[in-house]
Design an enzyme around this catalytic site. Structure first.
Site, PDB file in Angstrom:
ATOM      1  N   GLU A 116      -5.237  -2.716  12.724  1.00  0.00           N
ATOM      2  CA  GLU A 116      -4.800  -3.598  11.438  1.00  0.00           C
ATOM      3  C   GLU A 116      -5.799  -4.715  11.627  1.00  0.00           C
ATOM      4  OE1 GLU A 116      -2.968  -1.979   9.598  1.00  0.00           O
ATOM      5  OE2 GLU A 116      -2.122  -0.513  11.078  1.00  0.00           O
ATOM      6  N   GLU A 163       0.777  -1.369  -0.113  1.00  0.00           N
ATOM      7  CA  GLU A 163       0.115   0.171   0.045  1.00  0.00           C
ATOM      8  C   GLU A 163       0.914   1.163   0.076  1.00  0.00           C
ATOM      9  OE1 GLU A 163      -2.738   0.194   3.279  1.00  0.00           O
ATOM     10  OE2 GLU A 163      -3.583   2.028   2.386  1.00  0.00           O
ATOM     11  N   ALA A 222       2.237  -0.114  10.710  1.00  0.00           N
ATOM     12  CA  ALA A 222       1.588  -1.426  10.243  1.00  0.00           C
ATOM     13  C   ALA A 222       0.878  -1.431   9.185  1.00  0.00           C
ATOM     14  CB  ALA A 222       0.990  -2.059  11.503  1.00  0.00           C
ATOM     15  N   MET A 223       0.763  -2.766   8.676  1.00  0.00           N
ATOM     16  CA  MET A 223      -0.113  -3.077   7.202  1.00  0.00           C
ATOM     17  C   MET A 223      -0.727  -4.085   7.636  1.00  0.00           C
ATOM     18  SD  MET A 223      -0.726  -1.608   4.363  1.00  0.00           S
ATOM     19  CE  MET A 223      -1.604  -2.597   3.544  1.00  0.00           C
ATOM     20  N   GLU A 224      -2.339  -3.674   7.173  1.00  0.00           N
ATOM     21  CA  GLU A 224      -3.218  -5.040   7.478  1.00  0.00           C
ATOM     22  C   GLU A 224      -3.364  -5.904   6.278  1.00  0.00           C
ATOM     23  OE1 GLU A 224      -3.720  -1.476   6.500  1.00  0.00           O
ATOM     24  OE2 GLU A 224      -5.459  -1.200   5.115  1.00  0.00           O
TER      25      GLU A 224
HETATM   26  N1  B3K Z   1      -2.895   1.056   5.657  1.00  0.00           N
HETATM   27  C1  B3K Z   1      -1.599   1.174   6.333  1.00  0.00           C
HETATM   28  C2  B3K Z   1      -0.940   2.290   5.897  1.00  0.00           C
HETATM   29  C3  B3K Z   1      -0.015   2.103   4.639  1.00  0.00           C
HETATM   30  C4  B3K Z   1       0.901   3.432   4.467  1.00  0.00           C
HETATM   31  C5  B3K Z   1       1.021   3.676   3.089  1.00  0.00           C
HETATM   32  N2  B3K Z   1       1.924   4.699   3.019  1.00  0.00           N
HETATM   33  C6  B3K Z   1      -1.522   1.021   7.840  1.00  0.00           C
HETATM   34  C7  B3K Z   1      -2.984   1.631   8.134  1.00  0.00           C
HETATM   35  O1  B3K Z   1      -3.629   2.599   8.188  1.00  0.00           O
HETATM   36  O2  B3K Z   1      -3.463   0.830   8.964  1.00  0.00           O
HETATM   37 ZN    ZN Z   2      -5.410   1.965   8.624  1.00  0.00          ZN
END
Ligand code: B3K
Ligand code: ZN
Length: 853
Positions: free
Chosen positions: A286, A117, A250-252
């Site tokens: 997440e 992402e 973090a990343m989901e």
């Molecule tokens: N969705 C990710 C963030 C990604 C960042 C991209 N530059 C984490 C979050 O908001 O849960």
């Molecule tokens: Zn998020």
């Protein structure tokens, strides 16, 4: 670089019915083969077949098995394709070890990890890298690394290979792969319909004993989403991996969350209470994305707040349920005021749903996230709890497996409430912080309140229309009794009037008729600035009597702000009412220690700077610092004995426990200790540091020492003890910069950049020095300009390696126009220098361009 516009959205003319990927991992030459099954989207207009791809070496491509030669540009490839369904195969080569941008496939301490992402998948292979193209993924990983992970459920595996199948169609941004020498800490969760889910947290060998809290938090999140939203988990396995090098928190990714290790690993001796709270809320955030983001995703990146605002709102609710709701509300409101109002009031202001961008990663902002969450909270307040839940259920039922828009989201609430949300929708499109000015008229029996709303112009939006503002108010009788309990007024027109029969309200309670005190925007019900200056007497009264905890805190904050602004501008400051109010709060046995700690904290230097700027007075950071120092000395002198008693009474004997009540007591003890150090030169803090049973108290003591100019020996001892621990060392780096005297901040940061443990390749370490320098306002803006120079050099050094993190850190300069002309010129000069640097990234280039705008 090109601007992308929301209005230009068109769907992709094909559908991907299956995505098959094979990775042959190698640090310098990873081979990725892909096989996409495609078919024309019914009704799609003919268009060239284009796949995104960046920094890929294309080795071969086939359509329906027949070799083809696509035409390749730095952005992707195009080629001629058949009219009906077809397969597209490609083989590419990438170099994860050389990837310091940390987007796509990269390496962290020898572990392969991904971050896709928003648009990182295009650095892995050629693909329609857009959130509205969803497909089930089959992944095969070949590598001699002992652990090979991807999304979904595990398939077959053998020595040197593993397969994964993700049955839930997903966009490429949710793809993840991890491979390396990792250890699992495992648990199990049974969903309420009886599905057994294997949980695992994967960490580097040696970190296994720091995973318990994250696992507890995960199980609590899974339970909460079932209970509060009826949402269950949907795979056999849920994996979380901790990596040290990570741009975000973090990343989901579906079934395979990847975390910054700072937001997973915790033990009492290495993590503070705030770390524990953060970990709990980010694990929840997440996890909650599995429904708000993954099962229902965004049509395009302009709709980012659809998943982020909603998911932040959900994690806020979770924290309120597990901890203290008022304290959480105060934390969130403080964050809005300190950082979101600042963004909304400067050159980087943008709507919760932006309408154009150059680099989408620059829009993962406090506005999209936190203001986005506030907008969701207002929606819930307007429709009520019951319609809220029915609307959410309808949203999940109707849009499961789809990529949708804010219009889709709002229309379910229009349906369940039969209410027109057209005006409410302006919250998504209009940037800037609304002001609500309130005037009062008292005729002896009735109080008439007149509300006037306005929103200042922001870049590209000179004219603003009125919003729907749910404005919670209450009325208090001068005796302290509540006449009107919390009532939400819906402000929709520019000017609105409400009349209250205070005499009748008082009579009903057996009280005499007297002019009531209005308590406005209770619980921070709308993210607005209330323009109704309160007198010292009113603030003191509200601090003592309001039934709304947020407003009590807010009244105390207002008292402190007034004193600090007076001191910082050389006006006579009278802090009598403030000090009396503080004393009363500290002495009140009914109040939560965490709340007391919040009341005891002074407004941030940035808050004072913004307040002065709003009054047309260019802030002077050194004066603001001095004002705070004087005020702390005065609090310590006047309340010293009470602080000492508070400190002693807040002791938490026995083993460390991370629960909210214990953390609240430690927060109050720490805040008291910092003030007490001003009287005893740090004697108590020195003793506490030596005996500190956990990191929370160790760091509180060290911080107290540094803020009174002591602590050199303790700093050295801390370094000697924790040299080997990267997360603890981040705290060591950060604290020195944050606590440095203004004239020494830049030199301290420069010295630390030269420290053998400093590195530009780990964002956490960079943030611990650079981010902390920006956070030391008096040091950052010191008239020598030394910090501006160091920061500018740092941004350019970082930009060459990691544009995303450089762009994020550049927001330190966003407030430049609020200062006096000489300082404006000094900052402008540095921004110009950055803008003129050859080879600047698109990320940093866009940010600097907007700031200069
Ligand atoms: N969705 C990710 C963030 C990604 C960042 C991209 N530059 C984490 C979050 O908001 O849960
Ligand atoms: Zn998020």
């Amino acid at each position: 670089p090109a601007q992308i516009h929301l209005r230009d959205y068109t769907p992709w003319p094909w559908e991907v019915t299956r995505t098959e990927l094979t990775f042959r991992l190698d640090p310098d030459a990873t081979r990725v083969t892909s096989r996409l099954s495609l078919r024309p989207r019914p009704g799609a207009a003919p268009a060239p077949f284009f796949l995104h791809g960046e920094e890929l070496a294309l080795l071969s491509a086939r359509i329906d098995g027949i070799p083809v030669s696509p035409s390749v540009t730095p952005e992707g490839l195009t080629c001629a394709v058949p009219d009906g369904p077809f397969t597209f195969e490609a083989e590419v080569e990438i170099a994860p070890a050389a990837n310091t941008a940390l987007e796509g496939l990269y390496m962290s301490n020898g572990v392969y990890a991904t971050q896709c992402e928003a648009e990182g998948f295009r650095r892995i292979t050629y693909y329609p890298d857009r959130p509205d193209v969803l497909a089930p993924f089959d992944v095969r990983i070949e590598s001699d690394a002992p652990v090979l992970l991807s999304n979904g459920n595990p398939g077959a595996s053998g020595p040197g290979w593993a397969e994964w199948h993700d049955p839930w169609p997903k966009p490429a941004y949710l793809f993840a792969l991890v491979a390396g020498d990792l250890r699992a800490v495992r648990d199990r969760f049974t969903t309420r319909s009886g599905r057994a889910v294997d949980l695992a947290i994967w960490v580097r060998p040696g970190d296994e004993d720091r995973c318990a809290w994250a696992l507890e938090s995960l199980k609590a999140s899974m339970r909460w989403d079932e209970e509060r939203y009826g949402r269950e988990y949907d795979l056999d396995i849920f994996n979380i991996v901790a990596v040290d090098d990570f741009n975000a928190g973090a990343m989901e990714n579906k079934g395979l969350n990847i975390f910054n290790s700072a937001l997973v690993l915790a033990s009492p001796d290495t993590a503070t209470d705030s770390d524990y709270e953060r970990i709990e809320s980010v694990i929840a955030h997440e996890y909650f994305h599995n429904w708000t983001g993954n099962r229902v995703t965004c049509r395009d990146w302009f709709q980012l707040c659809l998943k982020e605002g909603l998911t932040v709102f959900r994690d806020q609710e979770f924290t309120k349920d597990l901890r203290s709701a008022p304290v959480k509300r105060i934390e969130d409101a403080s964050l809005m005021r300190a950082r979101q109002f600042r963004e909304d009031g400067g050159p980087l202001a943008h709507p919760v749903r932006p309408e154009s961008f150059v680099e989408i990663n620059n829009f993962y902002t406090i506005t999209v996230y936190e203001k986005g969450a506030e907008v969701v909270g207002m929606l819930k307040r307007l429709v009520g709890d019951d319609a809220w839940r029915r609307g959410c259920d309808l949203h999940f039922d109707r849009h499961d497996g789809q990529a949708v828009t804010i219009e889709d989201w709002l229309s379910v609430f229009e349906e369940v409430t039969a209410r027109d949300l057209a005006q409410f929708k302006r919250w998504y499109s209009q940037a800037g912080t609304p002001r609500v000015s309130v005037s009062e008229e008292w005729d002896g029996t009735h109080l008439t309140l007149t509300f006037r709303q306005s929103t200042p112009p922001t870049p590209g939006q000179p004219e603003k229309a009125p919003l729907v503002i749910p404005f919670a108010i209450g009325l208090l009788h001068p005796s302290g009794a509540e006449l009107l309990p919390t009532t939400v007024i819906e402000l929709t027109a520019t000017t609105e009037t409400r009349r209250f029969d205070a005499a009748a309200l008082a009579a009903a309670k057996g009280l005499d008729t007297a002019r009531p005190v209005a308590s406005l925007n209770r619980d921070f019900s709308a993210p607005v600035i209330v323009d109704r200056p309160r007198t010292t007497e009113e603030n003191a009264f509200l601090l003592a009597h309001d039934t709304d905890p947020f407003l009590r805190w807010d009244a105390g904050r207002d008292l402190a702000r007034a004193v600090l602004c007076d001191r910082a501008t050389g006006a006579a400051a009278d802090d009598g009412a403030y000090l009396d109010g503080l004393a009363a709060v500290l002495e009140d046995p009914a109040l939560d220690p965490a709340f007391k700690a919040q009341v005891l904290a002074l407004p941030s230097e940035d808050d004072i700077a913004q307040t002065l700027a709003d009054r047309g007075l260019p802030p002077e950071p050194l004066e603001i610092r001095a004002a705070g120092e004087t005020q702390r000395d005065r609090i310590a002198a006047r309340l010293g004995d009470l602080l000492a008693r508070t400190h002693d009474a807040s002791a938490t004997p026995g083993p460390y426990r991370p629960d909210a009540a214990s953390a609240g007591r430690r927060a109050l003890a720490g805040a008291s200790l910092a003030l007490l150090s001003r009287r005893d030169g740090g004697a108590l803090a020195r003793a506490e540091f030596a005996a500190a049973p956990d990191m929370t108290r160790s760091l509180a003591a060290l911080s107290a020492l540094l803020s009174v100019g002591a602590g050199a020996a303790e700093l050295a001892a801390f370094e000697a003890r924790w040299r080997h621990d990267r997360l603890v060392m981040d705290k060591w780096f950060a604290l020195q910069v944050v606590r440095a005297a203004p004239a020494e901040a830049a030199a301290t940061a420069r010295r630390l950049i030269g420290h053998p443990l400093f590195t530009w390749t780990t964002p956490n370490r960079v943030r611990s020095v650079m981010g902390s320098l920006a956070g030391n306002a008096a040091g950052f803006h010191h008239p020598s300009g030394a910090a501006y120079d160091l920061y500018t050099e740092g941004l350019l050094t970082l930009d060459a390696r990691n544009p995303q993190t450089a762009a994020r850190l550049s927001t330190a300069f966003e407030t430049w126009r609020r200062y006096a002309p000489d300082r404006q010129a000094a900052i402008r000069h540095r921004l110009d220098r950055i803008a003129a640097t050859p080879g600047l990234s698109r990320d940093l280039g866009e940010m600097v361009g907007r700031m200069l705008g």
